[in-house]
Design a protein around this motif. Structure first.
Motif: not given
Ligand SMILES: Nc1ncnc2c1ncn2[C@@H]1O[C@H](COP(=O)(O)OP(=O)(O)OP(=O)(O)O)[C@@H](O)[C@H]1O
Ligand SMILES: [Mg+2]
Lengths: 256, 248
Positions: A122, A125-127, A129-138, A141
């Motif tokens: 993850m 493959t920037e997944q 980063d994608a969570l971070e961008t959606l303002a979801i703290d990994p 999550f």
């Protein structure tokens, strides 16, 4: 490698960095605990995955561990120690030491690696980063559900492992060692302290935390592509196994 | 409005950004062009705090966000949608769950309303009815469009598109171009698009900025870039192997 001092220096700095990184991650996990119920479904999913994927291997390892501890104990007792202590020896060894440690090592190999591989993939493959961008703290999550699953599933797996290992020892004693069922079981009961079981489960609890935290940390640290994921996976299993063995010593010296 | 002020970024010895100054105006579409590996993706990742600069500032709507962390950063990111160059779909989730992820986390919408919104966003990118597929079952161009749908799910004020049309057939590429234009015209969204596709760039851009050797060497309208006398800019927009930029 030209300058050994510089080499040692670099290694120590990276060691301190890693320890700091793990402590920082633990801090973020604890901070996210109040939000756990928001991700309760994810936690349950991780728990069942962890349990189901490692149970067969844990049980298989345990049966033979119990069996071999029975055989070894009998061999060492020979004519010096009466066989009525066989059950005692197997029971103590399994409940305090073998059950929790071997279960943890198996789970580190089975689950710790898959956590590192999954989060590592993850990451590259920037997944994440994608969570971070959606303002979801990994962390809440992805990490906290795995952490909680580790803390809860390891003791549960250990209880099953303890039981199966003792059954393994018992079967061998009955079939191959000429020890009667009554002798083995009364030996098992003779010095059975509930405290030992609790101590073993406490170890398992800590080991579960170690496996999940190191797996997640290594996953997050992954750089590069498939090769990086492979390295993180290996590192996760090596580091958590070492920490399990070291931790085992310290917990033992604290509790006994 | 977003201002990038004297931004520097190094990875080890690799000095990628060497003092970038650039402003993105409200309700405008700015296209960033530049050679592969010149740092376009690195530049846009700074806007949402995925990378931290070694030097320089990022100012979003008057707030200096350069050192934002934690809750403040998450609050900032709610204003943004981003399409990653590699789509970056969560591969353990279906298309529908990917697009609905932000909605589920940040809004109090019920399940039905979320499904409704996911459906409308997928329709926008021509992927109706694919909610239950997993990313592994999609083509590269389809993944890109799911990424687009996800970026727009929360109605962001700013959308960053990292190569929105790469890997799409010319017809679908134009659908996406039209979509970006519509977002800007109808919803007054500020778009920042990174692309190599000069056709798409001239079509969607209000402004084109060219990044070269870590700096912005051109910043102007599509008309101005066509008339630019800078040999580097000319070589790039004409796609020629001979000129001041050495291909290797
Ligand atoms: N996380 C990272 N760590 C180290 N170096 C990086 C990292 N990300 C990018 N780079 C380096 O920064 C430079 C710019 O990369 P970037 O991805 O921004 O290029 P780009 O302009 O987007 O290229 P393309 O058009 O091919 O996508 C490259 O030399 C790359 O090796
Ligand atoms: Mg790029």
């Amino acid at each position: 490698m030209a300058n050994p001092l510089a080499f040692i220096g670099r290694k120590s700095i990276s060691f301190v960095e890693q320890v700091g990184g793990v402590i920082f991650l633990l801090g973020r996990i604890f901070k996210s605990l109040p939000k756990l119920f928001g991700n309760f479904g994810l936690t349950v999913e991780q728990m069942s995955q962890m349990g189901v994927s490692s149970l067969p291997l844990v049980l298989l390892t345990s049966v033979f561990t119990g069996a071999v501890s029975s055989v070894q104990a009998a061999y060492q007792f020979q004519d010096f120690v009466p066989m009525r202590y066989l059950g005692t020896a197997v029971g103590k060894a399994v409940v305090i030491e073998l059950g929790p440690v071997l279960t943890a090592l198996v789970v580190a190999g089975r689950v710790g690696t898959s956590i590192a591989a999954e989060l590592g993939t993850m990451k590259v493959t920037e997944q994440i980063d994608a969570l971070e961008t959606l303002a979801i703290d990994p962390v809440p999550f992805l990490v906290t559900p795995r952490f909680i699953a580790g803390l809860t599933m390891l003791p549960i797996l250990t209880i099953m492992a303890d039981f199966v290992a003792i059954m393994g020892g018992y079967t061998v004693a009955l079939l191959f060692l000429d020890v009667s069922s009554h002798t083995f079981l009364s030996g098992l009961k003779m010095f059975f302290h509930f405290r030992d079981v609790i101590a073993g489960l406490f170890k398992a609890f800590i080991f579960g935390g170690i496996i999940a935290t190191i797996g997640c940390y290594q996953g997050f640290q992954t750089r590069g592509g498939a090769k990086g994921v492979g390295q993180s996976t290996t590192r996760a299993v090596v580091i958590s196994s070492v920490l399990i063995l070291i931790g085992d010593y310290f917990i033992a010296s604290l509790l006994f | 409005m977003i201002q990038i002020v004297d931004l520097h970024k190094k990875f080890g010895d690799n000095h990628v950004l060497r003092g970038v100054n650039l402003t993105f105006e409200r309700c405008e579409t700015t296209v960033i062009i530049g050679r592969s590996g010149c740092g376009k993706s690195v530049l846009v990742k700074h806007l949402i705090g995925l990378l931290k600069p070694n030097q320089g500032k990022i100012i979003v709507d008057g707030e200096d966000i350069t050192n934002y962390r934690g809750a403040k950063l998450f609050r900032l990111r709610r204003k943004f949608g981003m399409l990653f160059q590699g789509s970056a779909l969560l591969d353990s989730m279906t298309v529908g769950e990917n697009v609905g992820l932000g909605l589920r986390h940040h809004t109090a919408l019920g399940e039905e309303a979320i499904q409704e919104r996911v459906k409308s966003r997928l329709a926008l990118v021509g992927l109706s009815g694919l909610e239950s597929l997993y990313p592994a079952e999609l083509s590269g161009g389809m993944k890109k469009r799911v990424g687009l749908a996800r970026a727009m799910a929360l109605d962001p004020q700013y959308v960053i598109f990292d190569e929105p049309t790469t890997g799409l057939d010319p017809i679908m590429a134009d659908v996406i171009n039209e979509l970006i234009i519509r977002l800007q015209k109808e919803l007054c969204i500020t778009s920042i698009a990174v692309t190599h596709d000069m056709v798409s760039a001239t079509k969607i851009a209000d402004r084109i900025a060219m990044l070269h050797e870590g700096r912005i060497i051109f910043d102007g309208t599509p008309e101005q870039i066509r008339q630019s006398k800078d040999p580097i800019v000319q070589q790039f927009i004409q796609g020629s192997a001979s000129g001041p930029i050495k291909p290797v």
